[in-house]
Design a protein around this motif. Structure first.
Motif, PDB file in Angstrom:
ATOM      1  N   THR A 500       0.615  -1.132  -0.051  1.00 59.64           N
ATOM      2  CA  THR A 500       0.065   0.058  -0.076  1.00 59.64           C
ATOM      3  C   THR A 500       0.876   1.226   0.034  1.00 59.64           C
ATOM      4  O   THR A 500       0.403   2.158  -0.363  1.00 59.64           O
ATOM      5  CB  THR A 500      -0.962   0.012   1.423  1.00 59.64           C
ATOM      6  N   THR A 501       2.069   1.388   0.574  1.00 57.91           N
ATOM      7  CA  THR A 501       2.938   2.482   0.862  1.00 57.91           C
ATOM      8  C   THR A 501       3.614   2.534  -0.690  1.00 57.91           C
ATOM      9  O   THR A 501       3.540   3.838  -1.020  1.00 57.91           O
ATOM     10  CB  THR A 501       3.907   2.127   1.549  1.00 57.91           C
ATOM     11  N   LEU A 502       4.076   1.597  -1.329  1.00 60.20           N
ATOM     12  CA  LEU A 502       4.495   1.843  -2.730  1.00 60.20           C
ATOM     13  C   LEU A 502       3.530   2.148  -3.738  1.00 60.20           C
ATOM     14  O   LEU A 502       3.594   2.927  -4.494  1.00 60.20           O
ATOM     15  CB  LEU A 502       5.525   0.421  -3.136  1.00 60.20           C
ATOM     16  N   ARG A 503       2.342   1.536  -3.762  1.00 61.89           N
ATOM     17  CA  ARG A 503       1.266   1.778  -4.565  1.00 61.89           C
ATOM     18  C   ARG A 503       0.684   3.225  -4.373  1.00 61.89           C
ATOM     19  O   ARG A 503       0.131   3.954  -5.381  1.00 61.89           O
ATOM     20  CB  ARG A 503       0.144   0.447  -4.587  1.00 61.89           C
ATOM     21  N   ASN A 504       0.146   3.384  -3.160  1.00 64.60           N
ATOM     22  CA  ASN A 504      -0.495   4.661  -2.928  1.00 64.60           C
ATOM     23  C   ASN A 504       0.264   5.943  -2.298  1.00 64.60           C
ATOM     24  O   ASN A 504       0.153   6.596  -2.877  1.00 64.60           O
ATOM     25  CB  ASN A 504      -1.862   4.293  -1.763  1.00 64.60           C
ATOM     26  N   ASP A 505       1.057   5.706  -1.303  1.00 64.51           N
ATOM     27  CA  ASP A 505       1.824   6.815  -0.812  1.00 64.51           C
ATOM     28  C   ASP A 505       3.014   7.197  -1.744  1.00 64.51           C
ATOM     29  O   ASP A 505       2.870   8.675  -1.806  1.00 64.51           O
ATOM     30  CB  ASP A 505       2.519   6.522   0.607  1.00 64.51           C
ATOM     31  N   TYR A 506       3.489   6.524  -2.345  1.00 68.18           N
ATOM     32  CA  TYR A 506       4.729   6.902  -3.270  1.00 68.18           C
ATOM     33  C   TYR A 506       4.121   7.774  -4.553  1.00 68.18           C
ATOM     34  O   TYR A 506       4.792   8.424  -5.193  1.00 68.18           O
ATOM     35  CB  TYR A 506       5.449   5.941  -3.653  1.00 68.18           C
ATOM     36  N   ARG A 507       2.874   7.675  -4.901  1.00 64.61           N
ATOM     37  CA  ARG A 507       2.180   8.401  -5.932  1.00 64.61           C
ATOM     38  C   ARG A 507       2.319   9.865  -5.454  1.00 64.61           C
ATOM     39  O   ARG A 507       2.715  10.773  -6.616  1.00 64.61           O
ATOM     40  CB  ARG A 507       0.641   8.243  -6.079  1.00 64.61           C
ATOM     41  N   GLN A 508       2.350  10.333  -4.353  1.00 63.19           N
ATOM     42  CA  GLN A 508       2.588  11.618  -3.839  1.00 63.19           C
ATOM     43  C   GLN A 508       3.972  12.288  -4.076  1.00 63.19           C
ATOM     44  O   GLN A 508       4.320  13.512  -4.161  1.00 63.19           O
ATOM     45  CB  GLN A 508       2.312  11.867  -2.423  1.00 63.19           C
ATOM     46  N   TYR A 509       4.935  11.183  -4.485  1.00 66.41           N
ATOM     47  CA  TYR A 509       6.319  11.461  -4.880  1.00 66.41           C
ATOM     48  C   TYR A 509       6.446  11.556  -6.566  1.00 66.41           C
ATOM     49  O   TYR A 509       7.574  11.415  -6.863  1.00 66.41           O
ATOM     50  CB  TYR A 509       7.305  10.926  -4.024  1.00 66.41           C
ATOM     51  N   GLY A 510       5.353  11.313  -6.973  1.00 61.99           N
ATOM     52  CA  GLY A 510       5.612  11.150  -8.604  1.00 61.99           C
ATOM     53  C   GLY A 510       5.858   9.885  -9.004  1.00 61.99           C
ATOM     54  O   GLY A 510       6.139   9.552 -10.255  1.00 61.99           O
ATOM     55  N   LEU A 511       6.070   8.938  -8.178  1.00 64.66           N
ATOM     56  CA  LEU A 511       6.383   7.486  -8.861  1.00 64.66           C
ATOM     57  C   LEU A 511       5.026   6.664  -8.819  1.00 64.66           C
ATOM     58  O   LEU A 511       4.239   6.443  -8.005  1.00 64.66           O
ATOM     59  CB  LEU A 511       7.162   6.785  -7.848  1.00 64.66           C
TER      60      LEU A 511
END
Length: 658
Positions: A500-511
């Motif tokens: 969930t962190t790589l998929r959702n949270d890291y979108r806030q960092y443009g990834l």
């Protein structure tokens, strides 16, 4: 029977002015909140509003919710009749009777039946509120006042129309069976007496209606008639409780230490809460005697805003502390640290209130602004900052699990999938067995995969949910840089928290990554025929499946792990009483994995007791945190004959015996 408009008109005008002023004073406080950058998608917002606010999708998931649906839609039907009632009090010549009979008769008949349905529903609600309230504080004066006033309003409607029918003034009499019955009861009275009854009923109806407008809607939980609709319209599509990013610049204030540090959406949430108690019913902290109660949390935020908002609006200082004060309007620190971030409260809320971001915001304030947090988290924060894992083990140890097999590093352009092992899969002795099993499955299926090895860093999930956004931010930036440098685009995870962190949270960092949890990946390999299993492996005995909060509620993955088990054993797993979106947390989320439960009973004990009632030989999981908590629960309950297995281990065992 029609009152003098010269008397009613100023009363109505004054009531409307009071209503508008009250709504402005209350809802205007929402503007104190910070913009959160959430955009408005008109089509999605309308769909969510129609589905959750008007169709009341979540309300009717419980049997008594139908009662609320009846009251809500009866009021929607009666809205036009009530508007006509008020306008006719000012302009007596205005009447729905001017409509064609083909429209007027069915509409008045519908209003008649809707009023009866509301009376019955209110009666049922009064009985329930008295004999079996949704929570102990549910027997409140406010709740009773609302129900009684609704009943008075309906009785006034029948009195007005019954008198009109008895006097021959209601053109739709033939379509109004209930009002006609009231007219029959008035038949023994003379015309003047009926006129008096009608006038009394008219004013009763008017007073009840104006009381709603001036008092109950602005100053009671009935405000959610307006705010819940807006809340549903503004719902965010991301997973539950993805915290907003913070900007780390000198002079900035971090976290939520007072009401105006919440976002506007957070403050709107506090007014949208209907105090139904469904969130506290499903909260694992509340269920095990912890100080956290999601319903009370939202109420305290609202009360704090009402107490401090006018002062803050004038540039003054807050007088009621948001955190750690005594009495209503303050949230206890113990409550803030009790949250497991399971998302059950948000999944249960009928009006889509987002409780979790509020908790994270207050944790951020305590951690980043006041350096005030449970002492046991000090080692965790230091280990994460120094060695990028919760145990503080040297990064060179991340590949020790590979000793029994050959594992290749990920190479851009050559390797298709990155296996993001995660901290538990790299360092925890029990979870390393799952990592090996998953690696064997990938090799057996001929998947092109590799690892980052000692260069892998923690995803930072626990840090972020515990409020240490500063270290999470640094860790996330480093991970994003590594993924981009290595050309990583497709990732397999075995930990739902990493997923969930790589998929959702890291979108806030443009990834933008294609992140696949191992349950779905294995299920896909089976569906494609790359893993051959006969569905006859009997070594697991009776199997029950425990849903991980972060795989299930947070990301909607429910069927894949069940399908994997079915393909291995030939039968679907048995279900626990609370499963899928209603699953009960193991107690490790929200950073609670690294904290002891000092208050109330243990959450994992509650879950393991539920599992043991099914008399399983194997409890199947899809999360390393769940595995740890359930195995600890089995040891505490001395249930040694029951085993906990990750789905990767189940598949690996099945392959060995196939």
């Amino acid at each position: 029977m029609q009152p003098d408009s010269t008397l009613f008109t100023p009363i109505l005008i004054a009531s409307l002015i009071v209503f508008c002023w009250s709504m402005y004073r209350r809802l205007g406080l929402v503007a104190l909140g910070r913009p959160d950058g959430r955009g408005v998608n008109l089509l999605r917002g309308l769909r969510e509003m129609l589905l959750y606010a008007f169709a009341q999708k979540r309300v009717v998931t419980r049997p008594f919710g139908v009662n609320h649906l009846v009251i809500f839609w009866s009021f929607m039907i009666l809205l036009a009749a009530n508007i006509e009632f008020m306008l006719a009090g000012v302009f007596p010549s205005l009447s729905l009777e001017r409509l064609p009979a083909a429209i007027h008769l069915p509409f008045m008949g519908l209003c008649d039946l809707a009023s009866l349905a509301t009376l019955v529903a209110v009666g049922a609600a009064l009985v329930r509120r008295t004999l079996a309230p949704p929570y102990p504080e549910g027997k409140s004066l406010e709740a009773y006042a609302i129900l009684i006033l609704v009943a008075v309003h309906m009785l006034g409607f029948f009195g007005v129309n019954g008198a009109a029918i008895a006097l021959g003034r209601q053109a739709a009499a033939q379509a109004m069976p209930v009002s006609s019955a009231v007219a029959a009861m008035l038949g023994t009275l003379g015309p003047d007496e009926i006129e008096t009854v009608g006038l009394i009923a008219w004013w009763t109806h008017a007073v009840a209606l104006l009381a709603f407008i001036t008092v109950l809607i602005p100053y009671s939980k009935h405000l959610h008639l307006f705010t819940a609709v807006a809340n549903c319209f503004l719902r965010q599509p991301a997973g539950p409780g993805i915290p907003a990013r913070e900007v780390f610049e000198e002079g900035n204030v971090f976290g939520t230490g007072q009401a105006d540090r919440f976002s506007r959406a957070d403050l709107l949430d506090s007014f949208a809460c209907a105090k139904c108690g469904r969130c506290q019913d499903v909260c694992p902290a509340a269920a095990t005697g912890k100080p956290l109660n999601p319903r009370r949390l939202m109420e305290d935020i609202r009360l704090n805003l009402l107490a401090n908002g006018p002062l803050l609006k004038r540039g003054g200082a807050a007088t009621v502390p948001l955190i750690g004060g005594e009495g209503e309007g303050s949230v206890a620190e113990e409550a803030i640290w009790s949250c497991t971030s399971c998302g059950a409260c948000m999944a249960a809320c009928p009006v889509l209130v987002e409780h979790l971001p509020k908790v994270v915001g207050m944790r951020r304030h305590l951690v980043e602004m006041e350096t005030r947090f449970p002492e046991e988290l000090l080692n965790l924060f230091e280990n994460m900052e120094g060695r990028s894992n919760p145990w503080g083990i040297a990064p060179t140890e991340r590949t020790k699990w590979t000793s029994p097999m050959e594992v290749k590093p990920f190479e851009a352009g050559k390797t298709e999938y990155l296996l993001y092992v995660g901290c538990a899969g790299s360092f925890d002795s029990r979870s390393k067995q799952v990592t090996v099993a998953l690696a064997q499955i990938l090799d057996r299926a001929g998947v092109s995969w590799g690892i980052l090895g000692k260069d892998e860093k923690c995803c930072g999930d626990s840090l972020r949910r515990l409020g240490n956004e500063f270290v999470f931010d640094r860790m996330a930036r480093e991970n994003v840089e590594i993924f981009r440098e290595r050309g990583v685009t497709r990732v397999i995870t075995q930990c739902p928290h990493c997923f969930t962190t790589l998929r959702n949270d890291y979108r806030q960092y443009g990834l933008e990554l294609e992140v696949i949890p191992h349950a779905e990946f294995i299920q896909g390999l089976m569906a494609d025929g790359k893993l051959s299993l006969e569905g006859e492996y009997a070594g697991l005995g009776t199997v029950v499946f425990h849903d991980s909060c972060y795989l299930g509620r947070h990301n909607g993955v429910y069927e894949a792990p069940r399908e994997v088990i079915r393909r291995v054993t030939g039968d679907p797993p048995a279900e626990l009483g609370r499963n899928r979106e209603k699953s009960f947390c193991c107690g490790a989320g929200g950073g609670r994995m690294w904290m002891e439960e000092q208050l109330g009973s243990r959450i994992n004990h509650s879950r393991i007791d539920e599992a043991l009632r099914a008399a399983p030989d194997t409890i199947c999981v899809s999360c390393p945190f769940c595995m740890t908590m359930l195995e600890d629960g089995l040891k505490d309950r001395q249930a040694g004959s029951t085993r906990v297995r990750d789905i990767a281990e189940v598949v690996a065992e099945g392959l060995r015996f196939s």
